[in-house]
Design a protein around this motif. Structure first.
Motif, PDB file in Angstrom:
ATOM      1  N   LEU A  98     -21.585  -9.779 -23.276  1.00  0.00           N
ATOM      2  CA  LEU A  98     -22.843  -8.908 -22.716  1.00  0.00           C
ATOM      3  C   LEU A  98     -22.391  -7.371 -22.825  1.00  0.00           C
ATOM      4  O   LEU A  98     -23.154  -6.539 -23.231  1.00  0.00           O
ATOM      5  CB  LEU A  98     -22.936  -9.186 -21.147  1.00  0.00           C
ATOM      6  CG  LEU A  98     -23.450 -10.602 -20.856  1.00  0.00           C
ATOM      7  CD1 LEU A  98     -23.755 -10.468 -19.487  1.00  0.00           C
ATOM      8  CD2 LEU A  98     -24.673 -10.838 -21.627  1.00  0.00           C
ATOM      9  N   VAL A  99     -20.888  -7.051 -22.809  1.00  0.00           N
ATOM     10  CA  VAL A  99     -20.540  -5.657 -23.186  1.00  0.00           C
ATOM     11  C   VAL A  99     -20.778  -5.429 -24.611  1.00  0.00           C
ATOM     12  O   VAL A  99     -21.295  -4.175 -24.662  1.00  0.00           O
ATOM     13  CB  VAL A  99     -19.104  -5.530 -22.617  1.00  0.00           C
ATOM     14  CG1 VAL A  99     -18.415  -4.288 -23.060  1.00  0.00           C
ATOM     15  CG2 VAL A  99     -18.820  -5.533 -21.281  1.00  0.00           C
ATOM     16  N   GLU A 100     -20.443  -6.152 -25.308  1.00  0.00           N
ATOM     17  CA  GLU A 100     -20.821  -5.838 -26.788  1.00  0.00           C
ATOM     18  C   GLU A 100     -22.129  -5.731 -27.145  1.00  0.00           C
ATOM     19  O   GLU A 100     -22.890  -4.963 -27.884  1.00  0.00           O
ATOM     20  CB  GLU A 100     -20.249  -7.054 -27.830  1.00  0.00           C
ATOM     21  CG  GLU A 100     -20.343  -6.538 -29.189  1.00  0.00           C
ATOM     22  CD  GLU A 100     -19.223  -5.689 -29.678  1.00  0.00           C
ATOM     23  OE1 GLU A 100     -19.551  -5.094 -30.565  1.00  0.00           O
ATOM     24  OE2 GLU A 100     -18.182  -5.339 -28.708  1.00  0.00           O
ATOM     25  N   ALA A 101     -23.155  -6.279 -26.285  1.00  0.00           N
ATOM     26  CA  ALA A 101     -24.603  -6.416 -26.702  1.00  0.00           C
ATOM     27  C   ALA A 101     -25.055  -4.911 -26.105  1.00  0.00           C
ATOM     28  O   ALA A 101     -25.858  -4.167 -26.789  1.00  0.00           O
ATOM     29  CB  ALA A 101     -25.247  -7.519 -25.814  1.00  0.00           C
ATOM     30  N   ALA A 102     -24.524  -4.572 -24.942  1.00  0.00           N
ATOM     31  CA  ALA A 102     -24.860  -3.313 -24.338  1.00  0.00           C
ATOM     32  C   ALA A 102     -24.385  -1.967 -25.307  1.00  0.00           C
ATOM     33  O   ALA A 102     -24.918  -1.137 -25.432  1.00  0.00           O
ATOM     34  CB  ALA A 102     -24.478  -3.260 -22.969  1.00  0.00           C
ATOM     35  N   HIS A 103     -23.256  -2.164 -25.829  1.00  0.00           N
ATOM     36  CA  HIS A 103     -22.597  -1.066 -26.694  1.00  0.00           C
ATOM     37  C   HIS A 103     -23.441  -1.128 -27.939  1.00  0.00           C
ATOM     38  O   HIS A 103     -23.777   0.299 -28.304  1.00  0.00           O
ATOM     39  CB  HIS A 103     -21.146  -1.824 -26.946  1.00  0.00           C
ATOM     40  CG  HIS A 103     -20.633  -1.219 -28.201  1.00  0.00           C
ATOM     41  ND1 HIS A 103     -20.097   0.392 -28.089  1.00  0.00           N
ATOM     42  CD2 HIS A 103     -20.221  -1.411 -29.441  1.00  0.00           C
ATOM     43  CE1 HIS A 103     -19.751   0.901 -29.485  1.00  0.00           C
ATOM     44  NE2 HIS A 103     -19.996  -0.289 -30.325  1.00  0.00           N
ATOM     45  N   LEU A 104     -23.683  -2.249 -28.609  1.00  0.00           N
ATOM     46  CA  LEU A 104     -24.607  -1.998 -29.612  1.00  0.00           C
ATOM     47  C   LEU A 104     -25.978  -1.707 -29.531  1.00  0.00           C
ATOM     48  O   LEU A 104     -26.438  -1.005 -30.392  1.00  0.00           O
ATOM     49  CB  LEU A 104     -24.402  -3.535 -30.384  1.00  0.00           C
ATOM     50  CG  LEU A 104     -23.251  -4.000 -31.056  1.00  0.00           C
ATOM     51  CD1 LEU A 104     -23.264  -5.654 -31.507  1.00  0.00           C
ATOM     52  CD2 LEU A 104     -22.607  -3.172 -31.960  1.00  0.00           C
ATOM     53  N   ASP A 105     -26.671  -1.875 -28.340  1.00  0.00           N
ATOM     54  CA  ASP A 105     -27.841  -1.585 -28.126  1.00  0.00           C
ATOM     55  C   ASP A 105     -28.020  -0.105 -27.723  1.00  0.00           C
ATOM     56  O   ASP A 105     -28.944   0.656 -27.975  1.00  0.00           O
ATOM     57  CB  ASP A 105     -28.542  -2.485 -27.020  1.00  0.00           C
ATOM     58  CG  ASP A 105     -29.965  -1.840 -26.730  1.00  0.00           C
ATOM     59  OD1 ASP A 105     -30.718  -2.247 -27.427  1.00  0.00           O
ATOM     60  OD2 ASP A 105     -30.085  -1.635 -25.442  1.00  0.00           O
ATOM     61  N   SER A 106     -27.076   0.208 -26.920  1.00  0.00           N
ATOM     62  CA  SER A 106     -27.139   1.781 -26.365  1.00  0.00           C
ATOM     63  C   SER A 106     -26.226   2.581 -27.037  1.00  0.00           C
ATOM     64  O   SER A 106     -26.496   3.999 -26.901  1.00  0.00           O
ATOM     65  CB  SER A 106     -26.813   1.613 -24.921  1.00  0.00           C
ATOM     66  OG  SER A 106     -25.473   1.352 -24.515  1.00  0.00           O
ATOM     67  N   GLY A 107     -25.250   2.102 -27.799  1.00  0.00           N
ATOM     68  CA  GLY A 107     -24.397   3.219 -28.363  1.00  0.00           C
ATOM     69  C   GLY A 107     -23.167   3.735 -27.399  1.00  0.00           C
ATOM     70  O   GLY A 107     -22.297   4.670 -27.856  1.00  0.00           O
ATOM     71  N   LEU A 108     -23.272   3.291 -26.027  1.00  0.00           N
ATOM     72  CA  LEU A 108     -22.200   3.774 -25.233  1.00  0.00           C
ATOM     73  C   LEU A 108     -20.739   3.119 -25.548  1.00  0.00           C
ATOM     74  O   LEU A 108     -20.714   1.970 -26.289  1.00  0.00           O
ATOM     75  CB  LEU A 108     -22.572   3.070 -23.834  1.00  0.00           C
ATOM     76  CG  LEU A 108     -23.657   3.795 -23.192  1.00  0.00           C
ATOM     77  CD1 LEU A 108     -23.920   2.839 -21.683  1.00  0.00           C
ATOM     78  CD2 LEU A 108     -23.353   5.100 -22.724  1.00  0.00           C
ATOM     79  N   GLU A 109     -20.028   3.762 -25.338  1.00  0.00           N
ATOM     80  CA  GLU A 109     -18.389   3.194 -25.470  1.00  0.00           C
ATOM     81  C   GLU A 109     -18.238   1.900 -24.739  1.00  0.00           C
ATOM     82  O   GLU A 109     -19.043   1.813 -23.654  1.00  0.00           O
ATOM     83  CB  GLU A 109     -17.452   4.077 -24.958  1.00  0.00           C
ATOM     84  CG  GLU A 109     -17.273   5.449 -25.693  1.00  0.00           C
ATOM     85  CD  GLU A 109     -16.801   5.050 -27.393  1.00  0.00           C
ATOM     86  OE1 GLU A 109     -15.991   4.152 -27.470  1.00  0.00           O
ATOM     87  OE2 GLU A 109     -17.352   5.920 -28.450  1.00  0.00           O
ATOM     88  N   ARG A 110     -17.477   1.041 -25.347  1.00  0.00           N
ATOM     89  CA  ARG A 110     -17.478  -0.436 -24.398  1.00  0.00           C
ATOM     90  C   ARG A 110     -17.143  -0.208 -23.162  1.00  0.00           C
ATOM     91  O   ARG A 110     -17.603  -1.054 -22.269  1.00  0.00           O
ATOM     92  CB  ARG A 110     -16.564  -1.396 -25.032  1.00  0.00           C
ATOM     93  CG  ARG A 110     -16.918  -1.704 -26.742  1.00  0.00           C
ATOM     94  CD  ARG A 110     -16.287  -2.532 -27.340  1.00  0.00           C
ATOM     95  NE  ARG A 110     -16.766  -3.275 -28.581  1.00  0.00           N
ATOM     96  CZ  ARG A 110     -16.924  -2.462 -29.701  1.00  0.00           C
ATOM     97  NH1 ARG A 110     -16.247  -1.128 -29.870  1.00  0.00           N
ATOM     98  NH2 ARG A 110     -17.236  -2.879 -30.776  1.00  0.00           N
ATOM     99  N   GLU A 111     -16.098   0.804 -22.896  1.00  0.00           N
ATOM    100  CA  GLU A 111     -15.666   0.732 -21.401  1.00  0.00           C
ATOM    101  C   GLU A 111     -16.853   1.308 -20.439  1.00  0.00           C
ATOM    102  O   GLU A 111     -16.881   0.758 -19.536  1.00  0.00           O
ATOM    103  CB  GLU A 111     -14.483   1.952 -21.338  1.00  0.00           C
ATOM    104  CG  GLU A 111     -13.780   2.237 -20.067  1.00  0.00           C
ATOM    105  CD  GLU A 111     -12.557   3.017 -20.030  1.00  0.00           C
ATOM    106  OE1 GLU A 111     -12.368   3.658 -19.033  1.00  0.00           O
ATOM    107  OE2 GLU A 111     -12.096   3.262 -21.064  1.00  0.00           O
ATOM    108  N   GLU A 112     -17.828   2.033 -21.004  1.00  0.00           N
ATOM    109  CA  GLU A 112     -18.803   2.581 -20.291  1.00  0.00           C
ATOM    110  C   GLU A 112     -19.901   1.467 -20.008  1.00  0.00           C
ATOM    111  O   GLU A 112     -20.392   1.388 -18.806  1.00  0.00           O
ATOM    112  CB  GLU A 112     -19.357   4.026 -20.778  1.00  0.00           C
ATOM    113  CG  GLU A 112     -18.681   5.156 -20.763  1.00  0.00           C
ATOM    114  CD  GLU A 112     -18.617   5.534 -19.206  1.00  0.00           C
ATOM    115  OE1 GLU A 112     -19.469   5.619 -18.459  1.00  0.00           O
ATOM    116  OE2 GLU A 112     -17.275   6.042 -18.814  1.00  0.00           O
ATOM    117  N   ALA A 113     -19.925   0.747 -20.967  1.00  0.00           N
ATOM    118  CA  ALA A 113     -21.043  -0.294 -20.990  1.00  0.00           C
ATOM    119  C   ALA A 113     -20.708  -1.483 -20.146  1.00  0.00           C
ATOM    120  O   ALA A 113     -21.236  -2.069 -19.501  1.00  0.00           O
ATOM    121  CB  ALA A 113     -21.348  -0.912 -22.368  1.00  0.00           C
ATOM    122  N   ALA A 114     -19.217  -1.459 -19.854  1.00  0.00           N
ATOM    123  CA  ALA A 114     -18.550  -2.549 -18.962  1.00  0.00           C
ATOM    124  C   ALA A 114     -18.753  -2.528 -17.627  1.00  0.00           C
ATOM    125  O   ALA A 114     -18.762  -3.087 -16.638  1.00  0.00           O
ATOM    126  CB  ALA A 114     -17.198  -2.958 -19.505  1.00  0.00           C
TER     127      ALA A 114
END
Length: 203
Positions: A98-114
């Motif tokens: 889910l973090v990877e999906a959020a990262h790819l969709d929003s462009g946020l760094e994985r740490e922020e997306a997590a």
């Protein structure tokens, strides 16, 4: 040696050099493509595995909470708790996907997306979460506990439904498509919404 003689030798030598350089470039580019392809395949395979774990997580979370709600004996309650334990085991892999999906969709760094995802899951599966407390619970659920478990069960059902819209691939071509096409991202984002709704409902 005449100018014509020099030209006669220069042109073939240049042609040979050009052919050699072109061949080297093709070989190096081919190796680069193969390396990138292998990297994409490995990434896609890892994502596919995590997606499969997310499906297991949603399934066990739903069946475990549903089992607690309908348990009529200690044996049935323990069976439900075991399913929730299996959900807990797969939760880190689920979160990674889910973090990877959020990262790819929003462009946020994985740490922020997590961060929001971790908060949502900890709301019911952390040390102070109701799932953890119910593992040590004995006897029937209270009215408040039943209400909380129902929220989790219904959210898990929505998560299952969202994740069922994509079938993780099992071959190398499918793994590469998982990285390049990204059809899995939309169902994953829907699953994320379900987790967030669970956390919001428990507040």
């Amino acid at each position: 040696m005449s100018e014509n003689g020099k030209r006669t030798y220069t042109v073939p030598v240049l042609l040979i050099i050009i052919v050699i350089m072109s061949t080297l470039i093709v070989i190096l580019y081919s190796k680069l493509l193969i390396s990138q392809q292998l990297h994409t395949t490995d990434q896609g395979q890892r994502l596919a595995e995590r997606y499969a774990y997310a499906v297991i997580f949603a399934d066990r979370l739903h069946d475990g909470t549903d089992g607690l709600l309908i348990a009529k004996s200690e044996v049935e309650r323990l069976r439900a708790i075991k399913l929730l334990g299996e959900a807990t085991i797969t939760s880190s892999e689920m979160l990674g996907m889910l973090v990877e999906a959020a990262h790819l969709d929003s462009g946020l760094e994985r740490e922020e997306a997590a961060k929001p995802l971790m908060l949502a899951v900890n709301a019911f599966m952390g040390f102070e979460g109701i799932i953890t407390k119910l593992a040590e619970h004995e006897g029937p659920l209270s009215a408040d506990e039943s209400a909380s478990v129902t929220i989790i069960r219904d959210g898990a059902a929505q998560m299952k439904e969202a994740l069922s819209r994509f079938r993780p691939p099992s071959g190398e071509a499918g793994f590469r498509q998982m990285m390049t096409i990204g059809e899995w991202i939309a169902p994953a984002l829907e699953a994320t919404k379900s987790l967030e709704q669970i956390a919001a409902g428990l507040k």
